[in-house]
Motif scaffolding. Structure first.
Motif, PDB file in Angstrom:
ATOM      1  N   LEU A 361      28.333  28.244  53.298  1.00  0.00           N
ATOM      2  CA  LEU A 361      29.492  28.955  54.300  1.00  0.00           C
ATOM      3  C   LEU A 361      29.139  30.130  54.768  1.00  0.00           C
ATOM      4  N   ALA A 362      28.673  30.910  53.752  1.00  0.00           N
ATOM      5  CA  ALA A 362      28.221  32.331  53.975  1.00  0.00           C
ATOM      6  C   ALA A 362      27.289  32.321  55.331  1.00  0.00           C
ATOM      7  N   MET A 363      26.384  31.344  55.327  1.00  0.00           N
ATOM      8  CA  MET A 363      25.457  31.286  56.495  1.00  0.00           C
ATOM      9  C   MET A 363      26.127  30.755  57.739  1.00  0.00           C
ATOM     10  N   ASP A 364      27.010  29.904  57.520  1.00  0.00           N
ATOM     11  CA  ASP A 364      27.726  29.349  58.490  1.00  0.00           C
ATOM     12  C   ASP A 364      28.787  30.255  59.115  1.00  0.00           C
ATOM     13  N   TRP A 365      29.700  31.008  58.293  1.00  0.00           N
ATOM     14  CA  TRP A 365      30.306  32.274  59.054  1.00  0.00           C
ATOM     15  C   TRP A 365      29.684  33.083  59.343  1.00  0.00           C
ATOM     16  N   ASN A 366      28.436  33.386  59.136  1.00  0.00           N
ATOM     17  CA  ASN A 366      27.671  34.555  59.772  1.00  0.00           C
ATOM     18  C   ASN A 366      28.245  35.789  59.527  1.00  0.00           C
ATOM     19  N   PRO A 367      28.789  36.301  58.472  1.00  0.00           N
ATOM     20  CA  PRO A 367      29.273  37.771  58.177  1.00  0.00           C
ATOM     21  C   PRO A 367      28.151  38.608  58.161  1.00  0.00           C
ATOM     22  N   ASP A 368      28.610  39.887  58.181  1.00  0.00           N
ATOM     23  CA  ASP A 368      27.493  40.910  58.162  1.00  0.00           C
ATOM     24  C   ASP A 368      27.282  41.238  56.548  1.00  0.00           C
ATOM     25  N   MET A 369      28.249  41.144  55.728  1.00  0.00           N
ATOM     26  CA  MET A 369      27.784  41.169  54.288  1.00  0.00           C
ATOM     27  C   MET A 369      28.759  40.220  53.699  1.00  0.00           C
ATOM     28  N   VAL A 370      28.141  39.675  52.333  1.00  0.00           N
ATOM     29  CA  VAL A 370      28.948  38.848  51.442  1.00  0.00           C
ATOM     30  C   VAL A 370      29.098  39.475  50.053  1.00  0.00           C
ATOM     31  N   ASN A 371      30.131  39.266  49.124  1.00  0.00           N
ATOM     32  CA  ASN A 371      30.011  39.757  47.893  1.00  0.00           C
ATOM     33  C   ASN A 371      30.642  38.390  46.995  1.00  0.00           C
ATOM     34  N   TRP A 372      29.780  38.069  46.166  1.00  0.00           N
ATOM     35  CA  TRP A 372      30.218  36.941  45.179  1.00  0.00           C
ATOM     36  C   TRP A 372      30.641  37.588  43.953  1.00  0.00           C
ATOM     37  N   ASN A 373      32.082  37.641  43.763  1.00  0.00           N
ATOM     38  CA  ASN A 373      32.679  38.135  42.737  1.00  0.00           C
ATOM     39  C   ASN A 373      33.068  37.198  41.630  1.00  0.00           C
ATOM     40  N   MET A 374      32.761  37.400  40.531  1.00  0.00           N
ATOM     41  CA  MET A 374      33.277  36.823  39.003  1.00  0.00           C
ATOM     42  C   MET A 374      34.661  36.586  39.128  1.00  0.00           C
ATOM     43  N   TYR A 375      35.243  35.778  39.001  1.00  0.00           N
ATOM     44  CA  TYR A 375      36.729  35.410  38.868  1.00  0.00           C
ATOM     45  C   TYR A 375      36.898  36.263  37.288  1.00  0.00           C
ATOM     46  N   THR A 376      37.887  37.123  37.362  1.00  0.00           N
ATOM     47  CA  THR A 376      38.439  37.959  36.502  1.00  0.00           C
ATOM     48  C   THR A 376      39.919  37.737  36.252  1.00  0.00           C
ATOM     49  N   PRO A 377      40.288  37.137  35.139  1.00  0.00           N
ATOM     50  CA  PRO A 377      41.556  36.634  34.852  1.00  0.00           C
ATOM     51  C   PRO A 377      42.416  38.108  34.325  1.00  0.00           C
ATOM     52  N   TRP A 378      42.980  38.648  35.000  1.00  0.00           N
ATOM     53  CA  TRP A 378      43.648  39.911  34.501  1.00  0.00           C
ATOM     54  C   TRP A 378      44.739  39.402  33.437  1.00  0.00           C
ATOM     55  N   PRO A 379      44.833  40.155  32.253  1.00  0.00           N
ATOM     56  CA  PRO A 379      45.858  39.563  31.345  1.00  0.00           C
ATOM     57  C   PRO A 379      47.032  39.784  31.511  1.00  0.00           C
ATOM     58  N   PHE A 380      47.431  40.368  32.843  1.00  0.00           N
ATOM     59  CA  PHE A 380      48.720  40.359  33.283  1.00  0.00           C
ATOM     60  C   PHE A 380      48.958  39.868  34.383  1.00  0.00           C
ATOM     61  N   ALA A 381      48.253  38.922  34.977  1.00  0.00           N
ATOM     62  CA  ALA A 381      48.253  38.095  36.097  1.00  0.00           C
ATOM     63  C   ALA A 381      48.893  36.724  35.593  1.00  0.00           C
ATOM     64  N   GLU A 382      49.522  35.893  36.819  1.00  0.00           N
ATOM     65  CA  GLU A 382      49.901  34.645  36.442  1.00  0.00           C
ATOM     66  C   GLU A 382      48.872  33.547  36.199  1.00  0.00           C
ATOM     67  N   LEU A 383      47.748  33.703  36.678  1.00  0.00           N
ATOM     68  CA  LEU A 383      46.757  32.645  36.449  1.00  0.00           C
ATOM     69  C   LEU A 383      46.366  32.764  34.886  1.00  0.00           C
TER      70      LEU A 383
END
Length: 545
Positions: A361-383
């Protein structure tokens, strides 16, 4: 009274690749204190200076502060606690104060772990800190602390949380003092210029389930565009700032105000470029206005695309589609604005195939930059609550967006990290040889090559994505040390026991205060999310205009 503000010496290998960022809380909290008459305020940036504990102890002892203040997001919490412990050791009579997102919601756990912290400031801190400082100055804070709103503290072994301080409805009352920063330290590498992170708006009218900012700020507010540009002009004129990132979660939500901000920047002809984070839907709504935004100096937009699969977008309650993400990237690029997209990785349904899909998808969307961020389940968020005992890792120092916290059902954390790093390598190798050097827009070409330089430099030094944890053999990654504190990896039984026996150590996000050990007192401890007021009609109108 001598007040010492300290940014803890924490590093993660994430946003720092672009340069050294000024601590945004310091000008606003410090400015509020100076405006209230407390002129002896000094700031130590232990993070940028990479100040070790022994050196910090010497600095504190030499300054002889009466009050030491620090802040903490979740991954910084242990370093913040240690920073204030060092302050107590070096200056036993000083009053220690901690603020920030993590202690706002997790104050009970923080105070039990770090009883040397005298006060936790919860939520928006300018008024709370001034009220507390007045009580400290006249010696009444021990007697009057339960009457000061927005605090948490220990009374013996009992945690006390006072009712929430109302939000600052008029943000034009803020009195930031940017002279507290040593500006030579804060350089944005892509443009080799000084960088600032001013605050135009606070809060967000959306309720993404993985986020907590809408709970922290409680209510969306924005500043007068002209008065905000007054502050920006001060940054450019007095401190030679050439680039700024708005600290806001959602600066474009009210289109008319954002347009007014851009028009004021154009009118003043300030030599400044800037970037924002915003929603895909706002870019689609503003497609005809994007050339105006670019004329105002907006050159970089980071989009909260978040997930490749629509399933994950729905889980996050993003209210966007994959097709909209692709269109937003194209609209930005057509307007000459750098388009950066974000993918959240490492959820429980992650597989090698879904990681590969993000690259496709990154190659298809062709953005200038991409960040792949690890999911971080904040201990005070719903998830976090939804995930329950699936969140085995409670080592908050690794909740840094570059370390896999969740273990997917079909793969290991280590394989998630390897897959993400493979994506980074392929994407930016492609951009290095086939994209950045051939951009026709001279400014954008220079900007992107500057970003590439920052990326390459931190990769070689192994600071990017904390690459030092990888072991290689024959050019291949053979071993990954995620560096978790083993004592903070809990079994399902440990989690169940902790939840049953120590509910008072959980996040206070339900507006009822601390529960569990000791007397139960109902207080509006965080003031969130109950005070979050969203006019759904206005949001709907804003998105369709």
């Amino acid at each position: 009274m001598r007040i010492l503000m300290i940014q803890p010496n924490y590093h993660s290998g994430g946003a720092e690749i672009a340069g050294n960022w000024p601590a945004g809380w310091v000008p606003y909290i410090g400015g509020a204190l100076k405006h209230a008459g407390y002129q002896n305020v000094r700031f130590i940036d232990a993070m940028v200076d990479e100040t070790d504990d022994d050196s910090l102890r010497e600095i504190i002892a030499k300054n002889e502060p009466d009050v030491v203040m620090a802040t903490a997001i979740t991954p910084m919490i242990y370093k913040a606690q240690t920073t204030l412990q060092i302050a107590k050791e070096a200056r036993p009579d000083c009053v220690t104060i901690l603020g920030g997102v993590h202690p706002t919601f997790m104050y009970s756990q923080v105070l039990h772990e770090a009883p040397w912290i005298d006060y936790i400031v919860r939520g928006e801190g300018e008024r709370i800190v001034v009220n507390l400082m007045r009580a400290i100055a006249d010696g009444s804070h021990r007697k009057e602390r339960d009457r000061i709103r927005g605090l948490a503290f220990l009374d013996g072994d009992q945690v006390v949380a006072t009712p929430a301080e109302p939000v600052i409805d008029n943000l034009d009352e803020l009195t930031p003092d940017w002279s507290l920063l040593e500006w030579d330290k804060y350089i944005y590498i892509p443009l080799n210029t000084r960088v600032a992170v001013p605050n135009y708006a606070r809060g967000c009218p959306f309720t993404c389930r993985f986020c907590s900012q809408w709970k922290f700020w409680r209510k969306y507010r924005h500043r007068d565009p002209v008065k905000f540009v007054d502050e920006v002009e001060t940054l450019v004129r007095d401190h030679k700032v050439g680039f700024m990132i708005l600290a806001d979660e959602e600066p474009t939500i009210i289109q008319s105000k954002f347009v007014a901000l851009c028009e004021e920047l154009i009118r003043r002809k300030l030599p400044l470029h800037w970037g924002i984070n915003t929603r895909v839907t706002d870019i689609m709504r503003d497609r005809e206005l994007l050339p105006l935004y670019r004329k105002a100096g907006l050159v970089h937009v980071s989009l909260g695309t978040e997930a490749a699969a629509q399933l994950n977008l729905d889980v996050f309650r993003k209210q966007t589609t994959v097709e909209q993400n692709k269109l937003a990237v194209k609209l930005l690029k057509d307007a000459g604005i750098v388009a950066e997209v974000q993918f959240i990785m490492g959820l429980e349904n992650e597989t090698k195939e879904t990681i590969e899909e993000t690259f496709r998808l990154a190659m298809d969307w062709n953005p200038d930059m991409v960040n792949w961020n690890m999911y971080t389940p904040w201990p005070f968020a719903e998830l976090f609550e939804d995930l329950g005992d699936k969140v085995e890792v409670r080592d908050y120092s690794k909740y840094n967006f570059v370390t896999p916290i969740m273990k997917p059902e079909a793969m290991s954390r280590e394989d998630v990290l390897k897959g993400v790093l493979k994506n980074y390598g392929r994407f930016y190798m492609n951009r290095t040889f086939f994209h950045y050097p051939w951009i026709r827009d001279k400014f954008k070409r220079r900007y992107m090559l500057g970003c590439l330089k920052a990326f390459a430099t931190t990769t070689i030094s192994k600071k990017f994505y904390d690459l030092e944890r990888l072991k290689y053999k024959g050019g291949m990654t053979t071993e990954v040390d995620l560096g978790f504190d083993e004592s903070k990896i809990l079994s399902k039984e440990d989690i169940a026991k902790l939840k049953a026996e120590r509910p008072d150590l959980s996040a206070d996000i339900d507006f009822t205060g601390v529960k569990g050990r000791g007397p139960v007192t109902a207080v509006s401890a965080c003031g969130a999310p109950n005070e979050l007021k969203v006019d759904e009609r206005k949001v709907a109108v804003a998105e369709t205009n």
